[in-house]
Write a protein that holds these residues in place. Structure first.
Motif, short mmCIF file in Angstrom:
data_model
loop_
_atom_site.label_atom_id
_atom_site.label_comp_id
_atom_site.label_asym_id
_atom_site.label_seq_id
_atom_site.Cartn_x
_atom_site.Cartn_y
_atom_site.Cartn_z
N ALA A 20 0.83 -1.20 0.00
CA ALA A 20 0.00 0.00 0.00
C ALA A 20 0.87 1.25 0.00
N ILE A 21 1.92 1.27 0.81
CA ILE A 21 2.80 2.44 0.88
C ILE A 21 3.61 2.58 -0.40
N VAL A 22 4.15 1.48 -0.90
CA VAL A 22 4.90 1.54 -2.16
C VAL A 22 3.97 1.97 -3.30
N GLY A 23 2.75 1.45 -3.29
CA GLY A 23 1.78 1.85 -4.31
C GLY A 23 1.49 3.34 -4.25
N PHE A 24 1.37 3.88 -3.04
CA PHE A 24 1.16 5.32 -2.88
C PHE A 24 2.33 6.11 -3.46
N LEU A 25 3.56 5.74 -3.09
CA LEU A 25 4.73 6.48 -3.54
C LEU A 25 4.87 6.42 -5.06
N LEU A 26 4.67 5.24 -5.64
CA LEU A 26 4.81 5.10 -7.09
C LEU A 26 3.66 5.76 -7.82
N SER A 27 2.46 5.70 -7.25
CA SER A 27 1.33 6.39 -7.86
C SER A 27 1.57 7.89 -7.88
N PHE A 28 2.10 8.42 -6.78
CA PHE A 28 2.41 9.85 -6.72
C PHE A 28 3.50 10.19 -7.74
N ALA A 29 4.49 9.31 -7.89
CA ALA A 29 5.53 9.52 -8.90
C ALA A 29 4.93 9.54 -10.30
N GLY A 30 3.99 8.63 -10.55
CA GLY A 30 3.29 8.63 -11.84
C GLY A 30 2.50 9.91 -12.04
N PHE A 59 -4.65 7.07 -0.73
CA PHE A 59 -5.73 6.10 -0.58
C PHE A 59 -5.93 5.26 -1.84
N SER A 60 -6.12 5.92 -2.99
CA SER A 60 -6.35 5.18 -4.23
C SER A 60 -5.09 4.45 -4.68
N GLY A 61 -3.95 5.15 -4.63
CA GLY A 61 -2.70 4.51 -5.02
C GLY A 61 -2.32 3.37 -4.11
N GLY A 62 -2.60 3.52 -2.80
CA GLY A 62 -2.32 2.43 -1.87
C GLY A 62 -3.12 1.19 -2.16
N ALA A 63 -4.43 1.35 -2.40
CA ALA A 63 -5.28 0.19 -2.71
C ALA A 63 -4.89 -0.42 -4.05
#
Length: 425
Positions: A316-326, A351-355
């Motif tokens: 979830a945290i990695v997804g958040f960081l990478l989503s924000f990078a995207g 929230f969305s990037g984490g999920a």
């Protein structure tokens, strides 16, 4: 308090109250003992309140990060933020939003009762967000009030029913069952992440490298990992701002102190979110069976997206960081092609990037997580561009709706109504 406020700010507008009422009704239908009814109702509400407290703490830290990013990159643009644009929509279309929510919920329950789509949408604030988006979209079209109410309520009901349904195959892959679905209007974003992750699915698990074996013990405690990742993110972002700039923003504190406090504050918020989700799920799912048996046979509760975080907190945290990078990549692309710039909202990406990260990792492993999360962040940053012109009834504002479904539903509804109008001419 008038009736529109009763709907907007009453049961349908307060998720904790709505979930507590659902748990109470389910336990009453099961004829549970009084003690169990009281415990289940209170713990369900308490679990969601903990989720809100954690989200507020994490959101405070993320808001500071967003301010650092905007100041560091000297970017001015439109920020996707559901709460801000919803507040403005309620000023202009409060009555319409209330009617959409009331009639839409009734139609949604009818769909669950009489069709094979057995999902009951329980994320009250997202129901409010979608109703607000539809009100802003329909409010500028030349149609009688009764048609506006009919279309708005119907589209809201269909969104609440089909969003969880199309996403459920991926949610099942994450949770291993049908205990709950996800009621969060980023279904298209999650579908994109899940689809991309399937392209990286590998039947064979590669053995861990020697380097990974040495590093892995440091990643056993996910709260420590979250704190370190966030500390690095704050520190790197702060390097783009002069020292005196950080001092102005944070009352003279040094960047290292700011990064440390904000990272630990964020990690504490995530810890509370995870605790609240576990408590809420432990109570709401057994209680919901009473409703599924008596009122809507076979119904599945559709809950907010943090319900997935407990299945893989690190993803979830990695997804958040990478989503924000995207999202930052998307912002750069928009700036270079001279489009309206969408500044990535850190809170939606969390929230969305984490999920999306949890879904991507469970389906496609590490490679799927990296690729899908970057694509997800890019998509939810670019999509609002197409929604902004359709919300002219809200006036020119520096905010828009954040998650993918708002843009997709807005575009589809607009095109459909344009087609209907042309056929009737």
């Amino acid at each position: 308090m008038n009736w529109t406020q009763l709907i907007n700010k009453g049961m349908l507008g307060e998720p904790a109250f709505l979930l507590g009422f659902i748990a109470l009704l389910g336990l009453l239908l099961q004829r549970a003992p009084l003690q169990k009814i009281i415990n289940g109702t209170i713990k369900t509400m308490l679990g969601y309140i903990l989720l809100q407290i954690g989200a507020s703490a994490a959101g405070s830290s993320l808001s500071n990060l967003s301010a650092i990013v905007q100041r560091g990159f000297q970017v001015i643009g439109i920020i996707p933020h559901n709460e801000t644009v919803t507040a403005l929509a309620q000023i202009n279309y409060g009555q319409e939003i209330a009617i959409f929510m009331l009639i839409g919920m009734i139609l949604h329950l009818c769909i669950a009762r009489f069709t094979p789509i057995k999902y009951v949408f329980l994320t009250g604030h997202h129901m409010l967000f979608m109703a607000s988006m539809l009100a802003g979209l329909l409010g500028v079209l030349p149609m009688p009030k009764w048609q506006m109410y009919a279309f708005g309520s119907l589209f809201l009901a269909l969104s609440m029913s089909f969003g969880p349904a199309v996403l459920q195959p991926y949610v099942r892959r994450v949770t291993g069952g049908n205990e709950f679905a996800i009621g969060h209007f980023n279904s298209v974003g999650y579908l994109l992440a899940g689809f991309i992750a399937t392209l990286f699915r590998s039947k064979e698990q590669k053995p861990a490298s020697e380097w990974l074996k040495h590093v892995q013990p440091y990643f056993q405690d996910h709260m420590t990992v979250i704190s370190v990742f966030t500390w690095v993110l704050f520190l790197v972002s702060g390097l783009f701002i002069p020292v005196e700039g950080i001092g102005e923003m944070f009352s003279g504190r040094h960047l290292i102190v700011v990064s440390t406090i904000q990272a630990v504050w964020f990690a504490a918020g995530v810890f509370i979110i995870l605790s609240g989700v576990r408590m809420m799920l432990a109570e709401i799912i057994p209680a919901f069976h009473g409703i599924a048996e008596k009122v809507v046979p076979g119904a599945i509760p559709a809950l907010d997206c943090p319900a997935l975080f407990t299945y893989s907190p690190i993803s979830a945290i990695v997804g958040f960081l990478l989503s924000f990078a995207g999202g930052l990549i998307g912002m750069t692309v928009l700036a270079n092609v001279q489009y309206t710039i969408i500044i990535p909202g850190v809170i939606p990406h969390f929230f969305s990037g984490g999920a999306a990260g949890v879904i991507a990792y469970k389906i496609g492993g590490r490679r799927g997580l990296i690729t899908a999360s970057l694509c997800h962040g890019f998509a939810i940053t670019v999509l609002p561009i197409f929604l902004i012109p359709l919300l002219s009834g809200l006036g020119f504002i520096r905010a828009t709706f954040a998650d993918s479904d708002f843009a997709i539903v807005g575009i589809l509804v607009h095109e459909l109504l344009q087609l209907i109008a042309s056929l009737l001419e």
